[in-house]
Write a protein that holds these residues in place. Structure first.
Motif, PDB file in Angstrom:
ATOM      1  N   ARG A   1       0.930  -1.137  -0.077  1.00 33.20           N
ATOM      2  CA  ARG A   1      -0.192  -0.048   0.063  1.00 33.20           C
ATOM      3  C   ARG A   1       0.876   1.252  -0.084  1.00 33.20           C
ATOM      4  O   ARG A   1       0.670   2.322  -0.623  1.00 33.20           O
ATOM      5  N   LEU A   2       1.736   1.240   0.830  1.00 31.84           N
ATOM      6  CA  LEU A   2       2.808   2.372   0.914  1.00 31.84           C
ATOM      7  C   LEU A   2       3.579   2.743  -0.175  1.00 31.84           C
ATOM      8  O   LEU A   2       3.870   3.749  -0.851  1.00 31.84           O
ATOM      9  N   LEU A   3       4.314   1.487  -0.880  1.00 36.14           N
ATOM     10  CA  LEU A   3       5.007   1.658  -2.094  1.00 36.14           C
ATOM     11  C   LEU A   3       4.097   2.154  -3.206  1.00 36.14           C
ATOM     12  O   LEU A   3       4.460   2.959  -3.955  1.00 36.14           O
ATOM     13  N   GLY A   4       2.969   1.985  -3.173  1.00 32.84           N
ATOM     14  CA  GLY A   4       1.840   2.351  -4.200  1.00 32.84           C
ATOM     15  C   GLY A   4       1.363   4.001  -4.081  1.00 32.84           C
ATOM     16  O   GLY A   4       1.175   4.469  -4.798  1.00 32.84           O
ATOM     17  N   ARG A   5       1.663   4.283  -2.737  1.00 32.54           N
ATOM     18  CA  ARG A   5       1.504   5.683  -2.501  1.00 32.54           C
ATOM     19  C   ARG A   5       2.814   6.503  -2.594  1.00 32.54           C
ATOM     20  O   ARG A   5       2.907   7.905  -2.404  1.00 32.54           O
ATOM     21  N   GLY A   6       3.950   6.223  -3.005  1.00 30.80           N
ATOM     22  CA  GLY A   6       5.199   6.862  -3.389  1.00 30.80           C
ATOM     23  C   GLY A   6       6.207   6.688  -2.347  1.00 30.80           C
ATOM     24  O   GLY A   6       7.393   7.017  -2.345  1.00 30.80           O
ATOM     25  N   ALA A   7       6.057   5.397  -1.601  1.00 33.26           N
ATOM     26  CA  ALA A   7       7.252   4.990  -0.640  1.00 33.26           C
ATOM     27  C   ALA A   7       8.232   4.542  -1.699  1.00 33.26           C
ATOM     28  O   ALA A   7       7.875   3.882  -2.606  1.00 33.26           O
TER      29      ALA A   7
END
Length: 135
Positions: free
Chosen positions: A90-96
């Motif tokens: 989820r966080l990788l998908g948000r730009g992490a």
């Protein structure tokens, strides 16, 4: 020092400050990470923006002119409500970005990510995942 004097000298974590070149964008990103609404007093161009967590701790984002240059000496560790690997995705998908993958085949371990400005943080196992392997 006796045990009775220790409590009188204890401290409470009130806030954590993170330097940022675009603190409004970063506070907006972290508000999405925590699933918390952005405080209406946070506005673009302010020197300081913040998120108040449900436990009363505040994360403050200070606007600074210089970019992040080296590894953080202090970082945030997150324990997600959902399984760790789902939260990482989820966080990788948000730009992490993934900085270090310390997840083990048996489900233990953690992932080190960085926010959009490069500040490192860890994603640990959820409480349910911990209970399933520790009991």
């Amino acid at each position: 020092m006796t045990p009775g004097t220790l409590a009188a000298m204890a401290s409470t974590l009130l806030n954590i400050c993170i330097d940022s070149s675009d603190n409004y964008a970063l506070v907006t990103w972290w508000s999405e990470v925590f699933g918390l609404p952005l405080d209406p007093d946070n506005k673009p161009g302010e020197e300081e923006t913040w998120i108040e967590l449900p436990n009363g701790t505040t994360i403050i984002f200070n606007r600074v002119p210089e970019p992040k240059a080296v590894k953080n000496r202090v970082h945030i560790c997150l324990q997600p409500d959902i399984p760790r690997d789902e939260e990482v995705e989820r966080l990788l998908g948000r730009g992490a970005t993934l900085v270090g993958d310390l997840r083990e085949p048996d489900g233990t371990g953690w992932a080190v990510l960085a926010d959009p400005e490069g500040n490192e943080f860890c994603v640990l196992r959820s409480a349910a995942e911990r209970a399933a392997t520790e009991g």
